[in-house]
Design a protein around this motif. Sequence first.
Motif, PDB file in Angstrom:
ATOM      1  N   ALA A 183       0.809  -1.221   0.000  1.00 54.10           N
ATOM      2  CA  ALA A 183       0.000   0.000   0.000  1.00 54.10           C
ATOM      3  C   ALA A 183       0.840   1.269   0.000  1.00 54.10           C
ATOM      4  CB  ALA A 183      -0.923   0.008   1.218  1.00 54.10           C
ATOM      5  N   GLU A 184       2.135   1.140   0.253  1.00 50.96           N
ATOM      6  CA  GLU A 184       2.978   2.331   0.369  1.00 50.96           C
ATOM      7  C   GLU A 184       3.231   2.953  -1.005  1.00 50.96           C
ATOM      8  OE1 GLU A 184       7.251   3.681   2.340  1.00 50.96           O
ATOM      9  OE2 GLU A 184       6.318   1.786   2.898  1.00 50.96           O
ATOM     10  N   VAL A 185       3.153   4.265  -1.070  1.00 48.96           N
ATOM     11  CA  VAL A 185       3.393   5.005  -2.311  1.00 48.96           C
ATOM     12  C   VAL A 185       4.835   5.516  -2.293  1.00 48.96           C
ATOM     13  CG1 VAL A 185       2.709   6.955  -3.742  1.00 48.96           C
ATOM     14  CG2 VAL A 185       0.977   5.669  -2.461  1.00 48.96           C
ATOM     15  N   LEU A 186       5.588   5.138  -3.298  1.00 52.47           N
ATOM     16  CA  LEU A 186       7.004   5.469  -3.340  1.00 52.47           C
ATOM     17  C   LEU A 186       7.290   6.614  -4.306  1.00 52.47           C
ATOM     18  CD1 LEU A 186       8.570   1.884  -3.388  1.00 52.47           C
ATOM     19  CD2 LEU A 186       8.019   3.325  -1.420  1.00 52.47           C
ATOM     20  N   ASP A 187       8.482   7.152  -4.184  1.00 53.13           N
ATOM     21  CA  ASP A 187       8.963   8.171  -5.104  1.00 53.13           C
ATOM     22  C   ASP A 187       8.980   7.622  -6.527  1.00 53.13           C
ATOM     23  OD1 ASP A 187      11.665   9.347  -6.519  1.00 53.13           O
ATOM     24  OD2 ASP A 187      10.605  10.865  -5.342  1.00 53.13           O
ATOM     25  N   LEU A 188       8.738   8.481  -7.488  1.00 51.99           N
ATOM     26  CA  LEU A 188       8.664   8.074  -8.893  1.00 51.99           C
ATOM     27  C   LEU A 188       9.908   7.318  -9.346  1.00 51.99           C
ATOM     28  CD1 LEU A 188       7.221   8.186 -11.661  1.00 51.99           C
ATOM     29  CD2 LEU A 188       8.322  10.416 -12.024  1.00 51.99           C
ATOM     30  N   SER A 189      11.073   7.716  -8.857  1.00 55.66           N
ATOM     31  CA  SER A 189      12.317   7.103  -9.317  1.00 55.66           C
ATOM     32  C   SER A 189      12.395   5.619  -8.973  1.00 55.66           C
ATOM     33  CB  SER A 189      13.522   7.833  -8.716  1.00 55.66           C
ATOM     34  OG  SER A 189      13.540   7.709  -7.309  1.00 55.66           O
ATOM     35  N   THR A 190      11.746   5.218  -7.857  1.00 57.96           N
ATOM     36  CA  THR A 190      11.819   3.813  -7.459  1.00 57.96           C
ATOM     37  C   THR A 190      11.020   2.910  -8.382  1.00 57.96           C
ATOM     38  OG1 THR A 190       9.927   4.026  -5.973  1.00 57.96           O
ATOM     39  CG2 THR A 190      12.099   4.476  -5.038  1.00 57.96           C
ATOM     40  N   ALA A 197      11.621  -6.620  -6.054  1.00 60.56           N
ATOM     41  CA  ALA A 197      12.762  -6.299  -5.191  1.00 60.56           C
ATOM     42  C   ALA A 197      12.409  -5.247  -4.149  1.00 60.56           C
ATOM     43  CB  ALA A 197      13.943  -5.809  -6.037  1.00 60.56           C
ATOM     44  N   LEU A 198      11.226  -4.631  -4.290  1.00 62.62           N
ATOM     45  CA  LEU A 198      10.808  -3.571  -3.380  1.00 62.62           C
ATOM     46  C   LEU A 198       9.683  -4.008  -2.444  1.00 62.62           C
ATOM     47  CD1 LEU A 198      10.694  -0.627  -5.950  1.00 62.62           C
ATOM     48  CD2 LEU A 198      12.354  -0.876  -4.100  1.00 62.62           C
ATOM     49  N   PHE A 199       8.644  -4.612  -3.027  1.00 59.57           N
ATOM     50  CA  PHE A 199       7.420  -4.866  -2.284  1.00 59.57           C
ATOM     51  C   PHE A 199       7.347  -6.311  -1.813  1.00 59.57           C
ATOM     52  CE2 PHE A 199       6.547  -1.232  -4.990  1.00 59.57           C
ATOM     53  CZ  PHE A 199       5.954  -0.351  -4.094  1.00 59.57           C
ATOM     54  N   SER A 200       7.014  -6.461  -0.522  1.00 61.75           N
ATOM     55  CA  SER A 200       6.994  -7.785   0.089  1.00 61.75           C
ATOM     56  C   SER A 200       5.591  -8.371   0.187  1.00 61.75           C
ATOM     57  CB  SER A 200       7.600  -7.707   1.495  1.00 61.75           C
ATOM     58  OG  SER A 200       7.575  -8.952   2.134  1.00 61.75           O
ATOM     59  N   GLY A 201       4.596  -7.527   0.339  1.00 59.60           N
ATOM     60  CA  GLY A 201       3.231  -8.006   0.527  1.00 59.60           C
ATOM     61  C   GLY A 201       2.426  -7.028   1.346  1.00 59.60           C
ATOM     62  N   LYS A 202       1.388  -7.501   1.979  1.00 56.11           N
ATOM     63  CA  LYS A 202       0.465  -6.641   2.704  1.00 56.11           C
ATOM     64  C   LYS A 202       1.127  -5.929   3.875  1.00 56.11           C
ATOM     65  CE  LYS A 202      -4.094  -6.694   4.921  1.00 56.11           C
ATOM     66  NZ  LYS A 202      -5.264  -7.540   5.295  1.00 56.11           N
ATOM     67  N   THR A 203       2.031  -6.594   4.581  1.00 60.63           N
ATOM     68  CA  THR A 203       2.643  -6.017   5.783  1.00 60.63           C
ATOM     69  C   THR A 203       4.064  -5.509   5.574  1.00 60.63           C
ATOM     70  OG1 THR A 203       3.598  -8.096   6.575  1.00 60.63           O
ATOM     71  CG2 THR A 203       1.298  -7.639   7.159  1.00 60.63           C
ATOM     72  N   GLY A 204       4.736  -5.950   4.525  1.00 58.15           N
ATOM     73  CA  GLY A 204       6.147  -5.626   4.340  1.00 58.15           C
ATOM     74  C   GLY A 204       7.077  -6.589   5.044  1.00 58.15           C
ATOM     75  N   LEU A 205       6.508  -7.534   5.777  1.00 56.75           N
ATOM     76  CA  LEU A 205       7.310  -8.495   6.558  1.00 56.75           C
ATOM     77  C   LEU A 205       7.314  -9.892   5.946  1.00 56.75           C
ATOM     78  CD1 LEU A 205       5.955  -7.432  10.055  1.00 56.75           C
ATOM     79  CD2 LEU A 205       8.200  -6.832   9.102  1.00 56.75           C
ATOM     80  N   GLU A 206       6.609 -10.080   4.859  1.00 56.77           N
ATOM     81  CA  GLU A 206       6.435 -11.419   4.298  1.00 56.77           C
ATOM     82  C   GLU A 206       7.757 -12.094   3.938  1.00 56.77           C
ATOM     83  OE1 GLU A 206       2.536  -9.377   3.926  1.00 56.77           O
ATOM     84  OE2 GLU A 206       4.625  -8.810   3.602  1.00 56.77           O
ATOM     85  N   ALA A 207       8.699 -11.335   3.387  1.00 60.08           N
ATOM     86  CA  ALA A 207       9.972 -11.948   3.002  1.00 60.08           C
ATOM     87  C   ALA A 207      10.732 -12.474   4.222  1.00 60.08           C
ATOM     88  CB  ALA A 207      10.830 -10.934   2.238  1.00 60.08           C
ATOM     89  N   TYR A 208      10.728 -11.708   5.312  1.00 63.12           N
ATOM     90  CA  TYR A 208      11.386 -12.172   6.535  1.00 63.12           C
ATOM     91  C   TYR A 208      10.733 -13.457   7.047  1.00 63.12           C
ATOM     92  CZ  TYR A 208      13.195  -7.414   6.483  1.00 63.12           C
ATOM     93  OH  TYR A 208      13.790  -6.232   6.115  1.00 63.12           O
ATOM     94  N   GLN A 209       9.412 -13.526   6.954  1.00 65.90           N
ATOM     95  CA  GLN A 209       8.687 -14.708   7.418  1.00 65.90           C
ATOM     96  C   GLN A 209       9.012 -15.931   6.573  1.00 65.90           C
ATOM     97  OE1 GLN A 209       4.859 -12.860   7.087  1.00 65.90           O
ATOM     98  NE2 GLN A 209       4.742 -12.320   9.256  1.00 65.90           N
TER      99      GLN A 209
END
Length: 268
Positions: A183-190, A197-209
């Motif tokens: 859901a996070e909105v990033l700078d255009l350059s990203t 390589a940027l987005f993990s999922g709903k919480t941002g913690l999915e890759a760590y899990q």
Amino acid sequence: MKHLTIPKSIDPLEYRILLSVVLNKSMEWVFMHLPNLQLNDTQNANLEGLLNRRLKGEPIAKIVGYKEFYGRNFITNSHTLDPRPDSETLIDAVLKNFPKEDSYKILDLGLGTGCLLFTLLCELPLSYGVGIDFSYEALKVAQENQYNLGLETRSICLQGNWANPVSGKFDIIVCNPPYINNAEVLDLSTLHDPHSALFSGKTGLEAYQQIMPQLKSLLKGTGKIFFEIGKGQELCVEKIALDNGLHSEGVFLDLSGTTRVLCYRASL
């Protein structure tokens, strides 16, 4: 022929970088000659094209095809995350824990350009490494950087999902996973970096899990894991690590004072 003036809409350093690409000259050469430089029509058209790409938000690294990281240039493109200064915190953290005169076996999960693994191999010259990435296109970029740094005999690049392709024990495991929630909105350059390589999922913690359960069995007794994390994720990542038998060994801040890297060892 046209005399050059730096547009107010462009950072002067970036202008010189793009000019050096158009002229196929070093930055030092451009700096020395810029006041008197003239471009022919072809060169001027090429420069205008690059400047327009930058003004539309494309990162300078994607335009020129490389990014400096820890004093070395790494090839990057649309299939790889550009190396970032924040990630140099991870390199510093490893070097504070592992003396350069010893030999180590290093694993990099999410290889990308290879900037983490290959930088560590350059800084720890007696060591060997394995890098894993699920993206075939990213692996091709990593292999170019591997070759350019002369590390073909000291490292191997594998395709796979996190640690699935490997077994054995490692002294050092490093990982900069995607940690941004969808859901996070990033700078255009990203947006020029690969979404995966940027987005993990709903919480941002999915890759760590996904990654944490794989790691305890891969660590030597004195081995350590170094994770890059997003701002404000420290407590959540700590809990995931603890639930998977990992014990905190240190916290490292980036240059802005943000907690950027967490270090773990396997619990006794």
